[in-house]
Design a protein around this motif. Structure first.
Motif, PDB file in Angstrom:
ATOM      1  N   ASP A  69       0.862  -1.181   0.000  1.00  0.00           N
ATOM      2  CA  ASP A  69       0.000   0.000   0.000  1.00  0.00           C
ATOM      3  C   ASP A  69       0.898   1.230   0.000  1.00  0.00           C
ATOM      4  OD1 ASP A  69      -2.385   1.414  -0.088  1.00  0.00           O
ATOM      5  OD2 ASP A  69      -3.229   0.437   1.668  1.00  0.00           O
ATOM      6  N   THR A  70       0.320   2.371  -0.301  1.00  0.00           N
ATOM      7  CA  THR A  70       1.069   3.612  -0.354  1.00  0.00           C
ATOM      8  C   THR A  70       0.717   4.456   0.857  1.00  0.00           C
ATOM      9  OG1 THR A  70       0.908   3.503  -2.761  1.00  0.00           O
ATOM     10  CG2 THR A  70       1.595   5.614  -1.802  1.00  0.00           C
ATOM     11  N   PRO A  71       1.682   4.689   1.743  1.00  0.00           N
ATOM     12  CA  PRO A  71       1.377   5.495   2.925  1.00  0.00           C
ATOM     13  C   PRO A  71       1.193   6.969   2.568  1.00  0.00           C
ATOM     14  CG  PRO A  71       3.685   4.817   2.953  1.00  0.00           C
ATOM     15  CD  PRO A  71       3.045   4.174   1.750  1.00  0.00           C
ATOM     16  N   PRO A  72       0.458   7.704   3.399  1.00  0.00           N
ATOM     17  CA  PRO A  72       0.266   9.130   3.156  1.00  0.00           C
ATOM     18  C   PRO A  72       1.606   9.870   3.088  1.00  0.00           C
ATOM     19  CG  PRO A  72      -1.169   8.373   4.916  1.00  0.00           C
ATOM     20  CD  PRO A  72      -0.222   7.255   4.611  1.00  0.00           C
ATOM     21  N   GLY A  73       1.661  10.870   2.226  1.00  0.00           N
ATOM     22  CA  GLY A  73       2.859  11.697   2.113  1.00  0.00           C
ATOM     23  C   GLY A  73       3.914  11.148   1.169  1.00  0.00           C
ATOM     24  N   THR A  74       3.609  10.061   0.469  1.00  0.00           N
ATOM     25  CA  THR A  74       4.570   9.480  -0.471  1.00  0.00           C
ATOM     26  C   THR A  74       3.802   8.845  -1.621  1.00  0.00           C
ATOM     27  OG1 THR A  74       6.406   7.916  -0.722  1.00  0.00           O
ATOM     28  CG2 THR A  74       4.639   7.275   0.768  1.00  0.00           C
ATOM     29  N   ASN A  75       4.499   8.543  -2.697  1.00  0.00           N
ATOM     30  CA  ASN A  75       3.871   7.805  -3.790  1.00  0.00           C
ATOM     31  C   ASN A  75       4.540   6.446  -3.977  1.00  0.00           C
ATOM     32  OD1 ASN A  75       6.283   8.588  -4.867  1.00  0.00           O
ATOM     33  ND2 ASN A  75       5.421   9.785  -6.544  1.00  0.00           N
ATOM     34  N   LYS A  76       5.332   6.029  -2.979  1.00  0.00           N
ATOM     35  CA  LYS A  76       6.058   4.761  -3.032  1.00  0.00           C
ATOM     36  C   LYS A  76       5.294   3.683  -2.272  1.00  0.00           C
ATOM     37  CE  LYS A  76      10.395   2.629  -1.736  1.00  0.00           C
ATOM     38  NZ  LYS A  76      11.569   2.744  -0.884  1.00  0.00           N
ATOM     39  N   LYS A  77       5.008   2.584  -2.977  1.00  0.00           N
ATOM     40  CA  LYS A  77       4.347   1.449  -2.312  1.00  0.00           C
ATOM     41  C   LYS A  77       5.329   0.788  -1.357  1.00  0.00           C
ATOM     42  CE  LYS A  77       0.789   0.149  -5.577  1.00  0.00           C
ATOM     43  NZ  LYS A  77      -0.411   0.072  -4.814  1.00  0.00           N
ATOM     44  N   ARG A  78       4.776   0.320  -0.233  1.00  0.00           N
ATOM     45  CA  ARG A  78       5.587  -0.360   0.783  1.00  0.00           C
ATOM     46  C   ARG A  78       4.893  -1.648   1.180  1.00  0.00           C
ATOM     47  NH1 ARG A  78       9.723   2.246   3.182  1.00  0.00           N
ATOM     48  NH2 ARG A  78       9.491   0.766   4.879  1.00  0.00           N
ATOM     49  N   GLY A  79       5.661  -2.570   1.689  1.00  0.00           N
ATOM     50  CA  GLY A  79       5.095  -3.811   2.211  1.00  0.00           C
ATOM     51  C   GLY A  79       4.137  -3.496   3.351  1.00  0.00           C
ATOM     52  N   ILE A  80       3.013  -4.187   3.376  1.00  0.00           N
ATOM     53  CA  ILE A  80       1.921  -3.884   4.311  1.00  0.00           C
ATOM     54  C   ILE A  80       2.357  -3.961   5.774  1.00  0.00           C
ATOM     55  CG2 ILE A  80       0.830  -6.154   4.594  1.00  0.00           C
ATOM     56  CD1 ILE A  80      -0.961  -2.882   3.730  1.00  0.00           C
ATOM     57  N   PHE A  81       3.352  -4.800   6.079  1.00  0.00           N
ATOM     58  CA  PHE A  81       3.775  -4.954   7.466  1.00  0.00           C
ATOM     59  C   PHE A  81       4.724  -3.854   7.916  1.00  0.00           C
ATOM     60  CE2 PHE A  81       2.977  -9.429   5.994  1.00  0.00           C
ATOM     61  CZ  PHE A  81       1.688  -9.478   6.511  1.00  0.00           C
ATOM     62  N   THR A  82       5.080  -2.925   7.002  1.00  0.00           N
ATOM     63  CA  THR A  82       5.942  -1.795   7.369  1.00  0.00           C
ATOM     64  C   THR A  82       5.162  -0.494   7.503  1.00  0.00           C
ATOM     65  OG1 THR A  82       6.495  -1.145   5.087  1.00  0.00           O
ATOM     66  CG2 THR A  82       7.863  -2.868   6.114  1.00  0.00           C
ATOM     67  N   ILE A  83       3.855  -0.556   7.293  1.00  0.00           N
ATOM     68  CA  ILE A  83       3.016   0.645   7.386  1.00  0.00           C
ATOM     69  C   ILE A  83       1.777   0.339   8.225  1.00  0.00           C
ATOM     70  CG2 ILE A  83       3.875   1.614   5.232  1.00  0.00           C
ATOM     71  CD1 ILE A  83       1.334   0.632   3.865  1.00  0.00           C
ATOM     72  N   ARG A  84       0.981   1.374   8.498  1.00  0.00           N
ATOM     73  CA  ARG A  84      -0.172   1.218   9.383  1.00  0.00           C
ATOM     74  C   ARG A  84      -1.509   1.219   8.651  1.00  0.00           C
ATOM     75  NH1 ARG A  84       0.426   4.055  15.021  1.00  0.00           N
ATOM     76  NH2 ARG A  84       0.738   1.995  15.876  1.00  0.00           N
ATOM     77  N   SER A  85      -1.519   0.844   7.416  1.00  0.00           N
ATOM     78  CA  SER A  85      -2.755   0.780   6.642  1.00  0.00           C
ATOM     79  C   SER A  85      -3.734  -0.198   7.290  1.00  0.00           C
ATOM     80  CB  SER A  85      -2.435   0.308   5.224  1.00  0.00           C
ATOM     81  OG  SER A  85      -3.630   0.030   4.511  1.00  0.00           O
ATOM     82  N   PRO A  86      -5.035   0.112   7.258  1.00  0.00           N
ATOM     83  CA  PRO A  86      -6.019  -0.844   7.758  1.00  0.00           C
ATOM     84  C   PRO A  86      -6.183  -2.041   6.819  1.00  0.00           C
ATOM     85  CG  PRO A  86      -7.124   1.058   6.833  1.00  0.00           C
ATOM     86  CD  PRO A  86      -5.652   1.368   6.818  1.00  0.00           C
ATOM     87  N   ASN A  87      -5.730  -1.888   5.585  1.00  0.00           N
ATOM     88  CA  ASN A  87      -5.844  -2.963   4.599  1.00  0.00           C
ATOM     89  C   ASN A  87      -4.687  -3.932   4.775  1.00  0.00           C
ATOM     90  OD1 ASN A  87      -8.119  -1.771   3.237  1.00  0.00           O
ATOM     91  ND2 ASN A  87      -6.688  -0.214   2.538  1.00  0.00           N
TER      92      ASN A  87
END
Length: 150
Positions: A69-87
């Protein structure tokens, strides 16, 4: 595998994706109600001396197939376990709520980012001496350092 059983539900002013703040503490003025189901209400006990609680939520409207998913403030996708996305595969949410009051089987809190009718999986007291890690770092720390270099 054991099934997770919700102990209650969140009553929130946020009705759909996009209504809630990115993190609940970004809008600590909004109060919400955690309604504990009757069969678990005896577990509420006495919150005297406890100002904040950890609320584990089941983000039931999340996309469980996403691994990037892409965290807020960036356009770079990251692995889901490195961000706080609900998805995420198991959409467990983690919020820290400030207790405003307890009225019967309802805990009134602020600081949540949950949508209305989000299932509550568990509640634990927030203990600053063990839950706060003063020297921890996160992605924002790295991006601040990168900004300073540029």
């Amino acid at each position: 595998m054991t099934e997770i059983t919700p102990i209650g539900i969140v009553r929130s002013p946020y009705k759909k994706h996009g209504d809630a703040p990115r993190q609940g503490r970004e809008n600590e003025d909004n109060e919400m109600e955690i309604e504990i189901y009757e069969e678990y209400s005896a577990g509420i006990g006495d919150f005297s001396g406890i100002s904040h609680i950890i609320i584990l939520l089941w983000f039931d409207r999340a996309d469980r197939k996403r691994l990037f998913d892409t965290p807020p403030g960036t356009n770079k996708k990251r692995g889901i376990f490195t961000i706080r996305s609900p998805n995420r595969p198991n959409p467990i949410g983690f919020d820290i709520g400030k207790i405003k009051s307890v009225e019967g089987n309802k805990i009134i809190v602020s600081g949540l980012d949950a949508l209305d009718n989000t299932p509550v999986v568990d509640i634990k007291p927030y203990v600053p001496s063990i839950d706060c890690v003063p020297d921890a770092t996160d992605l924002r720390d790295r991006s601040k350092k990168a900004d300073l270099k540029n």
